[in-house]
Write an enzyme that holds these catalytic residues in place. Structure first.
Site, PDB file in Angstrom:
ATOM      1  N   HIS A   1       0.782  -1.243   0.000  1.00 52.03           N
ATOM      2  CA  HIS A   1       0.000   0.000   0.000  1.00 52.03           C
ATOM      3  C   HIS A   1       0.809   1.286   0.000  1.00 52.03           C
ATOM      4  CE1 HIS A   1       1.016  -0.113   4.278  1.00 52.03           C
ATOM      5  NE2 HIS A   1       0.725   1.158   4.318  1.00 52.03           N
TER       6      HIS A   1
HETATM    7  C1  UD1 Z   1      -1.908   5.664   5.554  1.00 54.43           C
HETATM    8  C2  UD1 Z   1      -0.633   6.243   6.136  1.00 54.43           C
HETATM    9  C3  UD1 Z   1       0.443   5.199   6.120  1.00 54.43           C
HETATM   10  C4  UD1 Z   1       0.001   3.929   6.795  1.00 54.43           C
HETATM   11  C5  UD1 Z   1      -1.332   3.472   6.243  1.00 54.43           C
HETATM   12  C6  UD1 Z   1      -1.828   2.306   7.020  1.00 54.43           C
HETATM   13  C7  UD1 Z   1      -0.184   8.627   5.763  1.00 54.43           C
HETATM   14  C8  UD1 Z   1       0.647   9.586   5.014  1.00 54.43           C
HETATM   15  N1  UD1 Z   1      -0.132   7.351   5.347  1.00 54.43           N
HETATM   16  O1  UD1 Z   1      -1.650   5.289   4.213  1.00 54.43           O
HETATM   17  O2  UD1 Z   1       1.565   5.692   6.826  1.00 54.43           O
HETATM   18  O3  UD1 Z   1       0.976   2.950   6.552  1.00 54.43           O
HETATM   19  O4  UD1 Z   1      -2.279   4.540   6.310  1.00 54.43           O
HETATM   20  O5  UD1 Z   1      -2.718   1.526   6.259  1.00 54.43           O
HETATM   21  O6  UD1 Z   1      -0.856   8.984   6.692  1.00 54.43           O
HETATM   22  N2  UD1 Z   1      -9.038   4.575   1.264  1.00 54.43           N
HETATM   23  C9  UD1 Z   1     -10.276   4.012   1.172  1.00 54.43           C
HETATM   24  N3  UD1 Z   1     -10.854   3.535   2.321  1.00 54.43           N
HETATM   25  C10 UD1 Z   1     -10.252   3.599   3.525  1.00 54.43           C
HETATM   26  C11 UD1 Z   1      -8.983   4.181   3.613  1.00 54.43           C
HETATM   27  C12 UD1 Z   1      -8.371   4.674   2.463  1.00 54.43           C
HETATM   28  O7  UD1 Z   1     -10.861   3.931   0.102  1.00 54.43           O
HETATM   29  O8  UD1 Z   1     -10.838   3.143   4.522  1.00 54.43           O
HETATM   30  C13 UD1 Z   1      -8.414   5.099   0.013  1.00 54.43           C
HETATM   31  C14 UD1 Z   1      -8.761   6.545  -0.213  1.00 54.43           C
HETATM   32  O9  UD1 Z   1      -8.963   6.734  -1.578  1.00 54.43           O
HETATM   33  C15 UD1 Z   1      -7.499   7.283   0.145  1.00 54.43           C
HETATM   34  C16 UD1 Z   1      -6.418   6.249  -0.191  1.00 54.43           C
HETATM   35  O10 UD1 Z   1      -7.017   4.979   0.093  1.00 54.43           O
HETATM   36  O11 UD1 Z   1      -7.356   8.459  -0.555  1.00 54.43           O
HETATM   37  C17 UD1 Z   1      -5.174   6.379   0.638  1.00 54.43           C
HETATM   38  O12 UD1 Z   1      -5.527   6.450   2.008  1.00 54.43           O
HETATM   39  P1  UD1 Z   1      -4.596   7.292   2.997  1.00 54.43           P
HETATM   40  O13 UD1 Z   1      -5.151   7.220   4.358  1.00 54.43           O
HETATM   41  O14 UD1 Z   1      -4.309   8.611   2.411  1.00 54.43           O
HETATM   42  O15 UD1 Z   1      -3.225   6.531   2.892  1.00 54.43           O
HETATM   43  P2  UD1 Z   1      -2.835   5.040   3.206  1.00 54.43           P
HETATM   44  O16 UD1 Z   1      -2.200   4.446   2.007  1.00 54.43           O
HETATM   45  O17 UD1 Z   1      -3.964   4.321   3.837  1.00 54.43           O
HETATM   46  N1  UDP Z   2      -3.509  -5.759   8.820  1.00 52.60           N
HETATM   47  C1  UDP Z   2      -4.789  -6.263   9.026  1.00 52.60           C
HETATM   48  N2  UDP Z   2      -5.545  -6.611   7.937  1.00 52.60           N
HETATM   49  C2  UDP Z   2      -5.091  -6.479   6.659  1.00 52.60           C
HETATM   50  C3  UDP Z   2      -3.780  -5.967   6.461  1.00 52.60           C
HETATM   51  C4  UDP Z   2      -3.031  -5.597   7.553  1.00 52.60           C
HETATM   52  O1  UDP Z   2      -5.215  -6.406  10.169  1.00 52.60           O
HETATM   53  O2  UDP Z   2      -5.825  -6.812   5.723  1.00 52.60           O
HETATM   54  C5  UDP Z   2      -2.719  -5.350   9.988  1.00 52.60           C
HETATM   55  C6  UDP Z   2      -1.297  -5.849  10.013  1.00 52.60           C
HETATM   56  O3  UDP Z   2      -1.203  -7.148  10.534  1.00 52.60           O
HETATM   57  C7  UDP Z   2      -0.622  -4.801  10.898  1.00 52.60           C
HETATM   58  C8  UDP Z   2      -1.346  -3.532  10.512  1.00 52.60           C
HETATM   59  O4  UDP Z   2      -2.578  -3.937   9.927  1.00 52.60           O
HETATM   60  O5  UDP Z   2      -0.859  -5.061  12.259  1.00 52.60           O
HETATM   61  C9  UDP Z   2      -0.475  -2.803   9.529  1.00 52.60           C
HETATM   62  O6  UDP Z   2      -1.185  -1.867   8.858  1.00 52.60           O
HETATM   63  P1  UDP Z   2      -0.690  -1.247   7.488  1.00 52.60           P
HETATM   64  O7  UDP Z   2       0.155  -2.212   6.770  1.00 52.60           O
HETATM   65  O8  UDP Z   2      -1.907  -0.757   6.843  1.00 52.60           O
HETATM   66  O9  UDP Z   2       0.155   0.017   7.972  1.00 52.60           O
HETATM   67  P2  UDP Z   2       1.684   0.297   8.339  1.00 52.60           P
HETATM   68  O10 UDP Z   2       2.088  -0.662   9.390  1.00 52.60           O
HETATM   69  O11 UDP Z   2       2.487   0.191   7.087  1.00 52.60           O
HETATM   70  O12 UDP Z   2       1.652   1.700   8.826  1.00 52.60           O
END
Ligand code: UD1
Ligand code: UDP
Length: 358
Positions: free
Chosen positions: A197
């Site tokens: 992601h």
């Molecule tokens: C964010 C965090 C990242 C973290 C991740 C955990 C920042 C800069 N990034 O990244 O550090 O590792 O969360 O998963 O804060 N979206 C949906 N539904 C949701 C959530 C997101 O559709 O429930 C889509 C939206 O279009 C959104 C895009 O995903 O614009 C990205 O979501 P965003 O929260 O900006 O970044 P993550 O990749 O989730």
């Molecule tokens: N995770 C989860 N379901 C999923 C994918 C990830 O519960 O489908 C959990 C994973 O085991 C970890 C956390 O979500 O505990 C990590 O989240 P993510 O990878 O989104 O964020 P990051 O750690 O990179 O910030």
């Protein structure tokens, strides 16, 4: 009043043990959800599974660019924190929600405790690095998950505010993995679990194609709970159908934490770009191929538990495939142990008391 500010999947997982420990000790607390993650399977499922009460407020600030999301969260938080006047704000990890919480609380002169302080990837093109540096410097108490993170904080002159508690995600992991229905010693089902992601791996079509090519070359079934960001990017680049045609790749919707632990505990390898998942791989006994060349969890990299690679470099991909071929599950007793003892939440509450922050 202690106010927890969260908004993302990994933050709900980190919040659960600390919330419960503070509750056991009789502290008054509430939760503000920024709304950064909003799908049922990216948010609600974690509250339900981990027994966290519903947030007092959801700011609905998800979506949009970094600045838009951070700014919306700051505006919402300024109002809520001004009304609630908490004695302490607790922030988690390195997301835009964390950054917004740090800047807003600091300017309202509310003390801040930061959970998972100190990891550094030493590259400011990584958005999470910027968020973490600002948050660490604005916080009053820093809980580091490992020795490397503590040393980073000391190097930045933050040692006096820092303490090593171990990783609070390990508290949550154990609370699930030690349930009778789970098994940490599960036999390998020749499954590779994949999560994908990060901005660095989803913003560019060529990069996404390289990752799909690599997946197709792996000699095992790859199960990938697909992050909504990644699904949208695959769709936008016209790559989703191609991904669906990769015969060994099974893309599923994001899963709750119980199912995620079960998947990791049965995998022989984890392929990821997630900070949390790459560390959890050492709890689950599956080595990790990390799809970025950033400085992550340096102890695990040194031990060759995590192998970092560049999906766009042919030689690097060959090395990754070799690592993947060899990877086998590792028995509980032989897994690396750099991230504490699973009692991080207890240590955090003790430290907050010692420093008169609660
Ligand atoms: C964010 C965090 C990242 C973290 C991740 C955990 C920042 C800069 N990034 O990244 O550090 O590792 O969360 O998963 O804060 N979206 C949906 N539904 C949701 C959530 C997101 O559709 O429930 C889509 C939206 O279009 C959104 C895009 O995903 O614009 C990205 O979501 P965003 O929260 O900006 O970044 P993550 O990749 O989730
Ligand atoms: N995770 C989860 N379901 C999923 C994918 C990830 O519960 O489908 C959990 C994973 O085991 C970890 C956390 O979500 O505990 C990590 O989240 P993510 O990878 O989104 O964020 P990051 O750690 O990179 O910030």
């Amino acid at each position: 009043m202690i106010t927890h500010i969260v908004g993302n999947r990994p933050q709900f997982i980190k919040l659960a043990p600390l919330y419960h420990e503070l509750e056991r000790n009789g502290y008054e607390q509430n939760i503000i959800h920024s709304g950064q993650h909003y799908d049922e399977n990216m948010s609600d499922v974690f509250f339900e599974e981990l027994g966290i009460p519903a947030p007092a407020v959801n700011l609905l600030a998800g979506g949009g660019s970094h600045a838009q999301m951070t700014a919306r969260t700051m505006v919402g938080l300024e109002k809520e924190l001004s009304d609630q006047k908490p004695d302490l704000v607790v922030l988690y990890g390195d997301t835009n929600t964390t950054l917004a919480g740090a800047v807003t609380a600091a300017k309202l002169c509310i003390p801040i405790a930061h959970v998972e302080a100190g990891p550094r990837v030493h590259d400011k093109t990584n958005p999470e690095e910027c968020n973490r540096i600002v948050t660490d410097h604005l916080s009053d108490l820093l809980f580091s998950p490992d020795t490397v993170s503590l040393q980073n904080l000391e190097r930045e002159g933050l040692g006096a505010k820092a303490c090593m508690t171990g990783d609070i995600m390990y508290d949550t992991y154990l609370s699930i993995a030690e349930r009778p229905t789970q098994s940490q010693e599960t036999q390998s089902e020749d499954i590779i679990v994949m999560t994908w992601h990060r901005q660095e791996n989803t913003a560019d079509r060529g990069r996404m194609e390289s990752i799909l090519d690599l997946v197709g070359k792996l000699e095992s079934k790859v199960i990938c709970p697909l992050h909504p960001r990644t699904r949208k990017c695959l769709e936008n680049f016209g790559l989703l159908e191609r991904a669906k045609r990769i015969s060994n790749l099974e893309m599923i919707d994001p899963v709750g934490y119980t199912e995620m632990v079960r998947l990791m505990n049965s995998a022989r390898l984890i392929l990821t770009d997630s900070g949390g998942v790459s560390k959890e791989s050492s709890y689950a006994g599956a080595k990790c191929l990390f799809m970025l060349e950033l400085d992550v969890w340096e102890d695990l990299v040194r031990d060759h538990w995590i192998h970092k690679f560049n999906p766009e470099n042919a030689a690097s991909v060959e090395e990754a495939l070799f690592f993947a071929k060899k990877a086998q599950r590792v028995a509980l007793a032989d897994r690396p142990k750099y991230y504490g003892d699973g009692h991080a939440a207890k240590k955090m509450v003790q430290e907050l008391r010692n420093r008169n922050l609660i």
